[in-house]
Design an enzyme around this catalytic site. Structure first.
Site, short mmCIF file in Angstrom:
data_model
loop_
_atom_site.label_atom_id
_atom_site.label_comp_id
_atom_site.label_asym_id
_atom_site.label_seq_id
_atom_site.Cartn_x
_atom_site.Cartn_y
_atom_site.Cartn_z
NE ARG A 190 -4.24 -1.73 1.98
CZ ARG A 190 -5.23 -1.27 2.62
NH1 ARG A 190 -5.16 -1.12 3.55
NH2 ARG A 190 -6.64 -1.96 2.64
CE LYS A 227 -18.80 -15.92 10.54
NZ LYS A 227 -18.95 -14.06 10.88
N GLY A 233 -9.90 -9.20 0.92
CA GLY A 233 -9.45 -9.61 2.05
C GLY A 233 -7.90 -10.42 1.66
N GLY A 279 -12.23 -4.33 1.54
CA GLY A 279 -13.26 -4.55 2.20
C GLY A 279 -13.80 -3.02 0.91
C1 3PG Z 1 -8.85 -1.88 5.58
O1 3PG Z 1 -7.76 -1.83 5.63
O2 3PG Z 1 -9.50 -2.47 5.60
C2 3PG Z 1 -8.89 -0.17 5.02
O3 3PG Z 1 -7.91 0.53 5.76
C3 3PG Z 1 -10.07 0.32 5.84
O4 3PG Z 1 -9.72 -0.10 7.73
P1 3PG Z 1 -10.87 -0.73 8.36
O5 3PG Z 1 -12.01 -1.46 7.67
O6 3PG Z 1 -10.78 -0.73 9.94
O7 3PG Z 1 -12.17 0.81 8.19
MG MG Z 2 -10.93 -3.25 6.31
#
Ligand code: 3PG
Ligand code: MG
Length: 405
Positions: free
Chosen positions: A35, A205, A361, A384
């Site tokens: 990242r 899941k 994920g 996500g």
């Molecule tokens: C992540 O890794 O999912 C993002 O940096 C966002 O973080 P968060 O899921 O804690 O909001």
């Molecule tokens: Mg996250």
């Protein structure tokens, strides 16, 4: 609008990055810098123009993971942990503000000269960040002349620094290169997919993936379902699944999805066989078996040889591939093969000209583990966020920039 449309000469860019990277539990060293590496071109472009960069990010969820006495674990969640990495990758001695607002941060941002970089402290040390507080966002906005959002990984959060802040930069906000590339590649798959289009989904899941499955069924030719979530589908078909993962309250939904796939002419592929174990452990006894006869006391922890063969065949025939979620417990050596072989098929298809997008994920971690990083078309920095994009949702971080430029 991206950084390419702006000349940053003499300007201070306030860049929202996603430096929420994995750290070593003991040393806090960055264990995966993907990242951070991804944002370097954006930073370099601004500096090459003669601008300066103020970087802001979150790291972890400090307000949800408090110390036992209820205090914030500053030592654990400080962005100081990434400072050395950012310095190394940018080639600029990055300054650290120790806070994301207040006198010192303001002063340091004020004094920043062309070519310099300032890193602010973890935004989530303030509850206002996640609440999307407007006053907090306004205070942050004073730290730069132009707002750049390059945090695709956090684009699904309507937080102060990702969405709310944009309103304070009318006609002075844009996407960084990470955002632009992520959106371009996600759109390529979502809107302009060359056929056949295969989605590979996995993970534990069904409930986490329901929306994305529903949305993908409208678009794909092949829908491959592996990983723990496959067993709920297998049970919904009437098979005995032993003690494999199962969400009994989702059986009807699985049946509905299977019917929908059939009606739409989508080939839904479930694993025919599994590597089963007598416990969730790499030390457990394990064997290959058909998914029609998983015995009591055994659980599926990976897809089997027949599943690998049929999944690979679909993947190899594809021109567009989206991969979200591992096929088994790839972190354990006895149950990694399914994910590894499916990855190999994605690599082979990519070599044949298919466009492959990996993300969401654990899939990116799996791709890295097996050394496929440079052999697929694109690995998303979003977990996500990518998932929500493919669920068809509008991401607040993207919408906020679009609204002001
Ligand atoms: C992540 O890794 O999912 C993002 O940096 C966002 O973080 P968060 O899921 O804690 O909001
Ligand atoms: Mg996250």
């Amino acid at each position: 609008m991206t950084v390419d449309q702006i000349n940053f000469s003499g300007k201070k860019a306030l860049i929202r990055v996603d430096f929420n990277v994995p750290l070593d539990k003991n040393t806090f060293a960055v264990t995966d810098d993907a990242r951070i590496r991804a944002t370097i071109p954006t930073i370099k472009k601004i500096i090459a123009d003669g601008g300066a960069c103020v970087l802001m990010s979150h790291l972890g969820r400090p307000l949800k993971k408090l110390n036992e006495d209820g205090s914030i674990a500053y030592d654990k969640f400080t962005l100081q942990h990434v400072l050395e990495k950012v310095t190394e990758l940018t080639g600029v001695a990055v300054q650290f503000a120790g806070d994301c607002m207040g006198e010192k941060a303001n002063e340091m941002a004020n004094d920043l000269k062309a070519g310099e970089i300032l890193l602010l402290e973890n935004l989530r040390f303030y509850k206002e960040e996640e609440k999307g507080d407007v006053t907090f966002a306004e205070k942050l906005s004073k730290l730069g002349d132009i707002y750049v959002n390059d945090a695709f990984g956090t684009a699904h959060r309507a937080h102060a620094s990702t969405a709310i802040i944009a309103q304070f930069f009318p006609k002075a906000a844009c996407f960084g290169y990470v955002m632009a590339k992520e959106i371009e590649n996600a759109q390529k798959v979502m809107q302009d997919a060359e056929r056949p289009f295969t989605a590979i989904t996995g993970g534990a899941k069904v409930s986490d993936k329901l929306l994305i499955l529903e949305n993908l069924i409208e678009k794909v030719d092949y829908l491959i379902i592996g990983g723990g979530m496959a067993y709920t589908f297998l049970k919904a078909q009437g098979y005995e699944i032993g003690s494999s993962l199962c969400e009994d309250d989702r059986l009807d939904l699985c049946r509905e999805l299977m019917t929908k796939a059939e009606q739409r002419g989508v080939k839904l592929l479930l694993p025919e066989d599994s590597v089963v174990a007598d416990a969730f452990s790499n030390e457990a006894a394990y064997k290959m078996c058909s998914n029609q006869q998983i015995e009591t006391g055994w659980m599926g922890l990976d897809i089997g040889e027949k599943a690998i063969a049929s999944f690979s065949e679909a993947i190899l025939s594809s021109k567009t591939i989206l991969w979200n979620g591992p096929m088994g417990v790839f972190e354990m050596s006895h149950f990694e093969n399914g994910t590894k072989q499916v990855g190999a098929a994605v690599v082979a298809a990519s070599k044949n000209g298919a466009f492959s997008l990996i993300g969401g994920g654990d899939s990116a971690a799996a791709v890295a583990k097996f050394g496929y990083e440079n052999e697929v078309s694109y690995i998303s920095t979003g977990g996500g966020a990518l998932l929500e994009y493919f669920e068809g949702k509008q991401l607040p971080g993207i919408a906020a920039i679009e609204a002001v430029c």
